[in-house]
Scaffold this motif. Structure first.
Motif, PDB file in Angstrom:
ATOM      1  N   TRP A  74       0.839  -1.207   0.000  1.00 37.20           N
ATOM      2  CA  TRP A  74       0.000   0.000   0.000  1.00 37.20           C
ATOM      3  C   TRP A  74       0.866   1.246   0.000  1.00 37.20           C
ATOM      4  CZ3 TRP A  74      -4.624   0.734  -1.529  1.00 37.20           C
ATOM      5  CH2 TRP A  74      -5.644  -0.204  -1.336  1.00 37.20           C
ATOM      6  N   ALA A  75       1.896   1.242   0.837  1.00 33.52           N
ATOM      7  CA  ALA A  75       2.774   2.416   0.929  1.00 33.52           C
ATOM      8  C   ALA A  75       3.429   2.687  -0.425  1.00 33.52           C
ATOM      9  CB  ALA A  75       3.813   2.205   2.011  1.00 33.52           C
ATOM     10  N   LYS A  76       3.839   1.602  -1.090  1.00 27.10           N
ATOM     11  CA  LYS A  76       4.492   1.752  -2.404  1.00 27.10           C
ATOM     12  C   LYS A  76       3.509   2.231  -3.460  1.00 27.10           C
ATOM     13  CE  LYS A  76       7.348  -2.127  -1.975  1.00 27.10           C
ATOM     14  NZ  LYS A  76       7.377  -3.490  -2.461  1.00 27.10           N
ATOM     15  N   SER A  77       2.231   1.838  -3.315  1.00 27.68           N
ATOM     16  CA  SER A  77       1.238   2.157  -4.346  1.00 27.68           C
ATOM     17  C   SER A  77       0.934   3.650  -4.445  1.00 27.68           C
ATOM     18  CB  SER A  77      -0.073   1.417  -4.061  1.00 27.68           C
ATOM     19  OG  SER A  77      -0.750   2.059  -2.991  1.00 27.68           O
ATOM     20  N   GLY A  78       1.322   4.389  -3.412  1.00 28.72           N
ATOM     21  CA  GLY A  78       1.026   5.818  -3.405  1.00 28.72           C
ATOM     22  C   GLY A  78      -0.446   6.108  -3.146  1.00 28.72           C
ATOM     23  N   ARG A  79      -1.205   5.096  -2.697  1.00 26.09           N
ATOM     24  CA  ARG A  79      -2.646   5.306  -2.478  1.00 26.09           C
ATOM     25  C   ARG A  79      -3.014   5.396  -0.997  1.00 26.09           C
ATOM     26  NH1 ARG A  79      -5.071   0.470  -5.543  1.00 26.09           N
ATOM     27  NH2 ARG A  79      -7.085   1.350  -4.994  1.00 26.09           N
ATOM     28  N   ASN A  80      -2.019   5.531  -0.155  1.00 25.22           N
ATOM     29  CA  ASN A  80      -2.298   5.636   1.284  1.00 25.22           C
ATOM     30  C   ASN A  80      -2.881   6.997   1.654  1.00 25.22           C
ATOM     31  OD1 ASN A  80      -1.983   3.274   2.636  1.00 25.22           O
ATOM     32  ND2 ASN A  80       0.180   3.561   3.080  1.00 25.22           N
ATOM     33  N   GLY A  81      -2.460   8.020   0.951  1.00 23.26           N
ATOM     34  CA  GLY A  81      -2.946   9.375   1.242  1.00 23.26           C
ATOM     35  C   GLY A  81      -2.767   9.730   2.705  1.00 23.26           C
ATOM     36  N   LEU A  82      -3.815  10.202   3.330  1.00 24.82           N
ATOM     37  CA  LEU A  82      -3.746  10.585   4.746  1.00 24.82           C
ATOM     38  C   LEU A  82      -4.100   9.421   5.668  1.00 24.82           C
ATOM     39  CD1 LEU A  82      -5.427  14.123   4.718  1.00 24.82           C
ATOM     40  CD2 LEU A  82      -3.005  13.590   4.958  1.00 24.82           C
ATOM     41  N   PHE A  83      -4.290   8.228   5.065  1.00 22.31           N
ATOM     42  CA  PHE A  83      -4.670   7.079   5.885  1.00 22.31           C
ATOM     43  C   PHE A  83      -3.504   6.686   6.786  1.00 22.31           C
ATOM     44  CE2 PHE A  83      -5.471   2.594   6.791  1.00 22.31           C
ATOM     45  CZ  PHE A  83      -6.770   2.686   7.267  1.00 22.31           C
ATOM     46  N   GLY A  84      -3.774   6.659   8.072  1.00 25.33           N
ATOM     47  CA  GLY A  84      -2.722   6.352   9.031  1.00 25.33           C
ATOM     48  C   GLY A  84      -2.681   4.879   9.380  1.00 25.33           C
ATOM     49  N   ARG A  85      -3.525   4.457  10.309  1.00 20.82           N
ATOM     50  CA  ARG A  85      -3.491   3.061  10.734  1.00 20.82           C
ATOM     51  C   ARG A  85      -4.888   2.539  11.041  1.00 20.82           C
ATOM     52  NH1 ARG A  85      -1.498   3.411  16.983  1.00 20.82           N
ATOM     53  NH2 ARG A  85      -2.646   5.281  17.470  1.00 20.82           N
ATOM     54  N   ASN A  86      -5.004   1.244  10.940  1.00 18.42           N
ATOM     55  CA  ASN A  86      -6.240   0.570  11.300  1.00 18.42           C
ATOM     56  C   ASN A  86      -5.986  -0.306  12.521  1.00 18.42           C
ATOM     57  OD1 ASN A  86      -9.016  -0.639  10.684  1.00 18.42           O
ATOM     58  ND2 ASN A  86      -7.700  -2.448  10.714  1.00 18.42           N
ATOM     59  N   ARG A  87      -7.012  -0.451  13.361  1.00 21.25           N
ATOM     60  CA  ARG A  87      -6.952  -1.443  14.431  1.00 21.25           C
ATOM     61  C   ARG A  87      -8.250  -2.231  14.383  1.00 21.25           C
ATOM     62  NH1 ARG A  87      -2.566  -0.499  13.934  1.00 21.25           N
ATOM     63  NH2 ARG A  87      -0.951   0.067  15.401  1.00 21.25           N
ATOM     64  N   SER A  88      -8.130  -3.544  14.593  1.00 20.91           N
ATOM     65  CA  SER A  88      -9.298  -4.418  14.585  1.00 20.91           C
ATOM     66  C   SER A  88      -9.314  -5.228  15.862  1.00 20.91           C
ATOM     67  CB  SER A  88      -9.242  -5.369  13.386  1.00 20.91           C
ATOM     68  OG  SER A  88      -9.124  -4.645  12.185  1.00 20.91           O
ATOM     69  N   LEU A  89     -10.507  -5.657  16.280  1.00 22.59           N
ATOM     70  CA  LEU A  89     -10.625  -6.415  17.532  1.00 22.59           C
ATOM     71  C   LEU A  89     -10.319  -7.890  17.355  1.00 22.59           C
ATOM     72  CD1 LEU A  89     -12.271  -3.791  18.153  1.00 22.59           C
ATOM     73  CD2 LEU A  89     -13.693  -5.203  19.597  1.00 22.59           C
ATOM     74  N   PHE A  90     -10.829  -8.460  16.240  1.00 21.33           N
ATOM     75  CA  PHE A  90     -10.718  -9.911  16.069  1.00 21.33           C
ATOM     76  C   PHE A  90     -10.278 -10.267  14.655  1.00 21.33           C
ATOM     77  CE2 PHE A  90     -14.119  -9.072  19.123  1.00 21.33           C
ATOM     78  CZ  PHE A  90     -13.685  -9.814  20.210  1.00 21.33           C
ATOM     79  N   THR A  91      -9.620 -11.420  14.543  1.00 21.54           N
ATOM     80  CA  THR A  91      -9.322 -11.950  13.216  1.00 21.54           C
ATOM     81  C   THR A  91     -10.615 -12.521  12.633  1.00 21.54           C
ATOM     82  OG1 THR A  91      -7.029 -12.392  13.763  1.00 21.54           O
ATOM     83  CG2 THR A  91      -7.969 -13.707  11.977  1.00 21.54           C
ATOM     84  N   TYR A  92     -10.773 -12.330  11.336  1.00 21.14           N
ATOM     85  CA  TYR A  92     -11.981 -12.781  10.638  1.00 21.14           C
ATOM     86  C   TYR A  92     -11.885 -14.292  10.396  1.00 21.14           C
ATOM     87  CZ  TYR A  92     -15.821 -12.374   7.208  1.00 21.14           C
ATOM     88  OH  TYR A  92     -16.998 -12.485   6.526  1.00 21.14           O
ATOM     89  N   ASN A  93     -12.115 -15.075  11.433  1.00 19.53           N
ATOM     90  CA  ASN A  93     -12.093 -16.538  11.273  1.00 19.53           C
ATOM     91  C   ASN A  93     -13.509 -17.014  10.912  1.00 19.53           C
ATOM     92  OD1 ASN A  93     -13.452 -16.308  13.712  1.00 19.53           O
ATOM     93  ND2 ASN A  93     -11.887 -17.320  14.932  1.00 19.53           N
ATOM     94  N   GLU A  94     -13.687 -18.325  10.787  1.00 25.12           N
ATOM     95  CA  GLU A  94     -14.993 -18.866  10.379  1.00 25.12           C
ATOM     96  C   GLU A  94     -16.108 -18.426  11.326  1.00 25.12           C
ATOM     97  OE1 GLU A  94     -16.219 -20.485   7.699  1.00 25.12           O
ATOM     98  OE2 GLU A  94     -14.269 -19.921   6.872  1.00 25.12           O
ATOM     99  N   TRP A  95     -15.767 -18.386  12.594  1.00 27.48           N
ATOM    100  CA  TRP A  95     -16.750 -18.023  13.611  1.00 27.48           C
ATOM    101  C   TRP A  95     -17.164 -16.561  13.473  1.00 27.48           C
ATOM    102  CZ3 TRP A  95     -20.564 -19.569  16.089  1.00 27.48           C
ATOM    103  CH2 TRP A  95     -20.989 -19.037  17.302  1.00 27.48           C
ATOM    104  N   MET A  96     -16.166 -15.696  13.277  1.00 26.64           N
ATOM    105  CA  MET A  96     -16.458 -14.268  13.114  1.00 26.64           C
ATOM    106  C   MET A  96     -17.275 -14.048  11.846  1.00 26.64           C
ATOM    107  SD  MET A  96     -16.504 -11.231  14.099  1.00 26.64           S
ATOM    108  CE  MET A  96     -15.586 -11.044  15.611  1.00 26.64           C
TER     109      MET A  96
END
Ligand SMILES: [Zn+2]
Ligand SMILES: [Zn+2]
Length: 261
Positions: A74-96
């Motif tokens: 993403w950083a190389k693609s030049g499409r990050n713009g002002l996007f900083g960081r994401n945080r998520s609570l859980f991994t998207y497993n079968e249950w989620m």
């Protein structure tokens, strides 16, 4: 159904008896031990510094300096713009996946309530006002500036999808934070085609599905924005949303999602 029943399976919760559960008995919606056990919480101290994915689940060759290879791309693609960081609570497993299907497609809006405590705690950490900051302060004597103030922006659905579903899951999640929401984005088209496309196809789409809601210009300019969505998949949706907000001049844009996968 009262608060002692699991929001997912409807079974009796049998929470461990603590002062908290005793005080909140019957009022605090949640999940039973069995349903909770199948969730895969992400350790925020061991996640990709950029997209928040659980680094314990990927081969170390895809990680450099605590950033995963997707994020380096993403950083190389030049499409990050002002996007900083994401945080998520859980991994998207079968249950989620099952839970989100229930949540989104069966219109089970109450499910979101079961994630309130965790959602708020990750939010506090992202803002820098969590207990970790207090711990660091006690340890180092160095007091960081009080938490960041975020403008909370849920990822919108198209009108058509909203009518069909009756609610926007991103708004329900955002409401868990107990802060005012700013509806700074609109989604004029339809998401239907998007969800049928595979990961590669989705990454190839260049057209931004979001527009900036001019009415929100004053509240975005110069501020830090926190986008809220249910899942971080490729990161394309959130970067498009960030891209649509850029014209309003925010300081930076982060995101918080329930799942990552
Ligand atoms: Zn259950
Ligand atoms: Zn990453």
């Amino acid at each position: 159904m009262n608060g002692t029943h699991c929001l997912i399976c409807g079974g009796i919760r049998q929470d461990p008896l603590t002062v908290r559960t005793l005080l909140l008995a019957g009022t605090d919606p949640g999940f039973c031990k069995n349903c909770r056990r199948k969730l895969a919480p992400i350790d925020l101290d061991d996640c990709c510094a950029s997209c928040g994915r659980d680094l314990r689940l990927i081969d170390k060759s895809f990680v450099s300096g605590s950033v995963c290879s997707d994020c380096r791309n993403w950083a190389k693609s030049g499409r990050n713009g002002l996007f900083g960081r994401n945080r998520s609570l859980f991994t998207y497993n079968e249950w989620m996946k099952e839970i989100i299907t229930m949540f989104k497609f069966r219109g089970d809006a109450l499910l979101a309530e079961g994630f309130r405590t965790e959602f708020r705690s990750v939010y506090r950490k992202l803002k820098g006002s969590g207990w970790e900051n207090l711990r660091d302060w006690l340890k180092t004597g160095e007091r960081r500036a009080a938490g960041v103030k975020y403008i909370i922006v849920p990822i919108p659905l198209s009108k058509e999808r909203l009518q069909e579903r009756g609610f926007n899951q991103a708004v329900l999640l955002a409401e868990l934070l107990g802060e005012p929401l700013t509806h700074a984005l609109v989604r004029p088209g339809s998401e239907r085609k998007q969800s049928k496309k595979n990961r590669r196809e989705r990454l190839m789409i260049r057209k931004n599905p979001f527009l900036f809601n001019e009415e929100a210009a004053g509240s975005i300019s110069g501020h830090k924005v926190l986008l809220i969505d249910d899942i971080y998949t490729t990161g394309a949706t959130l970067r498009f949303a960030a891209g649509a907000l850029e014209a309003a001049g925010p300081q930076r844009i982060d995101s918080l999602t329930l799942a990552h996968g």
